[in-house]
Design a protein around this motif. Structure first.
Motif, PDB file in Angstrom:
ATOM      1  N   VAL A 291     -32.335 -43.553  66.182  1.00  0.00           N
ATOM      2  CA  VAL A 291     -32.250 -43.177  64.770  1.00  0.00           C
ATOM      3  C   VAL A 291     -31.275 -44.119  64.082  1.00  0.00           C
ATOM      4  CG1 VAL A 291     -31.627 -41.379  63.125  1.00  0.00           C
ATOM      5  CG2 VAL A 291     -32.767 -40.768  65.257  1.00  0.00           C
ATOM      6  N   THR A 292     -31.707 -44.689  62.974  1.00  0.00           N
ATOM      7  CA  THR A 292     -30.857 -45.553  62.166  1.00  0.00           C
ATOM      8  C   THR A 292     -30.658 -44.886  60.812  1.00  0.00           C
ATOM      9  OG1 THR A 292     -31.739 -47.515  63.249  1.00  0.00           O
ATOM     10  CG2 THR A 292     -30.576 -47.847  61.177  1.00  0.00           C
ATOM     11  N   ALA A 293     -29.410 -44.705  60.438  1.00  0.00           N
ATOM     12  CA  ALA A 293     -29.068 -44.135  59.130  1.00  0.00           C
ATOM     13  C   ALA A 293     -28.282 -45.182  58.358  1.00  0.00           C
ATOM     14  CB  ALA A 293     -28.246 -42.868  59.303  1.00  0.00           C
ATOM     15  N   SER A 294     -28.588 -45.310  57.069  1.00  0.00           N
ATOM     16  CA  SER A 294     -27.863 -46.276  56.238  1.00  0.00           C
ATOM     17  C   SER A 294     -27.741 -45.736  54.823  1.00  0.00           C
ATOM     18  CB  SER A 294     -28.566 -47.632  56.227  1.00  0.00           C
ATOM     19  OG  SER A 294     -29.851 -47.502  55.663  1.00  0.00           O
ATOM     20  N   ALA A 295     -26.683 -46.165  54.155  1.00  0.00           N
ATOM     21  CA  ALA A 295     -26.444 -45.739  52.772  1.00  0.00           C
ATOM     22  C   ALA A 295     -25.738 -46.856  52.033  1.00  0.00           C
ATOM     23  CB  ALA A 295     -25.603 -44.466  52.736  1.00  0.00           C
ATOM     24  N   ARG A 296     -26.005 -46.961  50.765  1.00  0.00           N
ATOM     25  CA  ARG A 296     -25.365 -47.964  49.899  1.00  0.00           C
ATOM     26  C   ARG A 296     -24.231 -47.284  49.134  1.00  0.00           C
ATOM     27  NH1 ARG A 296     -24.433 -53.189  49.099  1.00  0.00           N
ATOM     28  NH2 ARG A 296     -24.226 -53.697  46.912  1.00  0.00           N
ATOM     29  N   ILE A 297     -23.047 -47.861  49.229  1.00  0.00           N
ATOM     30  CA  ILE A 297     -21.878 -47.344  48.529  1.00  0.00           C
ATOM     31  C   ILE A 297     -21.511 -48.366  47.457  1.00  0.00           C
ATOM     32  CG2 ILE A 297     -19.488 -46.545  48.771  1.00  0.00           C
ATOM     33  CD1 ILE A 297     -21.618 -44.935  50.349  1.00  0.00           C
TER      34      ILE A 297
ATOM     35  N   SER B 140     -15.194 -43.041  54.667  1.00  0.00           N
ATOM     36  CA  SER B 140     -15.746 -41.688  54.764  1.00  0.00           C
ATOM     37  C   SER B 140     -17.271 -41.723  54.837  1.00  0.00           C
ATOM     38  CB  SER B 140     -15.294 -40.865  53.557  1.00  0.00           C
ATOM     39  OG  SER B 140     -15.924 -39.608  53.543  1.00  0.00           O
ATOM     40  N   ALA B 141     -17.887 -42.581  54.038  1.00  0.00           N
ATOM     41  CA  ALA B 141     -19.349 -42.716  54.066  1.00  0.00           C
ATOM     42  C   ALA B 141     -19.812 -43.247  55.414  1.00  0.00           C
ATOM     43  CB  ALA B 141     -19.815 -43.630  52.938  1.00  0.00           C
TER      44      ALA B 141
ATOM     45  N   VAL C 211     -21.090 -51.851  49.204  1.00  0.00           N
ATOM     46  CA  VAL C 211     -21.308 -52.120  50.625  1.00  0.00           C
ATOM     47  C   VAL C 211     -22.401 -51.206  51.147  1.00  0.00           C
ATOM     48  CG1 VAL C 211     -18.963 -52.911  51.093  1.00  0.00           C
ATOM     49  CG2 VAL C 211     -19.511 -50.513  51.340  1.00  0.00           C
ATOM     50  N   THR C 212     -23.065 -51.657  52.198  1.00  0.00           N
ATOM     51  CA  THR C 212     -24.044 -50.828  52.888  1.00  0.00           C
ATOM     52  C   THR C 212     -23.446 -50.436  54.230  1.00  0.00           C
ATOM     53  OG1 THR C 212     -25.891 -51.947  51.818  1.00  0.00           O
ATOM     54  CG2 THR C 212     -26.381 -50.715  53.825  1.00  0.00           C
ATOM     55  N   VAL C 213     -23.372 -49.134  54.462  1.00  0.00           N
ATOM     56  CA  VAL C 213     -22.887 -48.642  55.754  1.00  0.00           C
ATOM     57  C   VAL C 213     -24.107 -48.242  56.574  1.00  0.00           C
ATOM     58  CG1 VAL C 213     -20.596 -47.960  54.987  1.00  0.00           C
ATOM     59  CG2 VAL C 213     -22.478 -46.364  54.724  1.00  0.00           C
TER      60      VAL C 213
END
Length: 126
Positions: free
Chosen positions: A94-100, A44-45, A113-115
């Motif tokens: 554009v680069t988007a990233s998030a740490r889950i 989902s992320a 994980v990093t998405v």
């Protein structure tokens, strides 16, 4: 003369086997369920990060400022996500990233994980 033998009750040694099997199998079922729920959260992320990168790139391409585009992406992306806008000639990337993080608790051994996603759009003519 016919004689009938009666079986002694509970003499087969399998009394309580179902309870023991359930007691051994229940933690495994719980671990699999938590793992699947965590994978669903990570998927989902990833989808939200893809959408955030795409919408931010479209916003810059149609003429919005970088800060406005970043704000749009921040609304879509998971909390704490980073959004980077780079203008490259006639296109925007554009680069988007998030740490889950992992599920924690008893499952603290599972890593986070990093998405990440990158979207590119051509700038519109004004």
């Amino acid at each position: 003369m016919i004689t009938h033998r009666r079986r002694p009750r509970g003499g087969n040694g399998e009394r309580g086997a179902v309870t023991a099997e359930l007691a051994l199998g229940l933690p495994l079922v719980l671990a699999v369920t938590v793992g699947l729920a965590w994978l669903l959260a990570a998927a989902s992320a990833q989808i939200r990060v893809v959408d955030a990168a795409r919408e931010s790139a479209r916003a810059v391409a149609r003429g919005d400022s970088e800060s406005e585009a970043t704000a749009v992406g921040a609304q879509i992306a998971p909390e704490g996500a980073g959004i980077e806008v780079v203008l490259e000639g006639r296109q925007v990337a554009v680069t988007a990233s998030a740490r889950i993080e992992g599920p924690g608790g008893l499952f603290d051994f599972l890593p986070g994980v990093t998405v990440r996603s990158r979207a590119v759009a051509l700038l519109e003519e004004s």
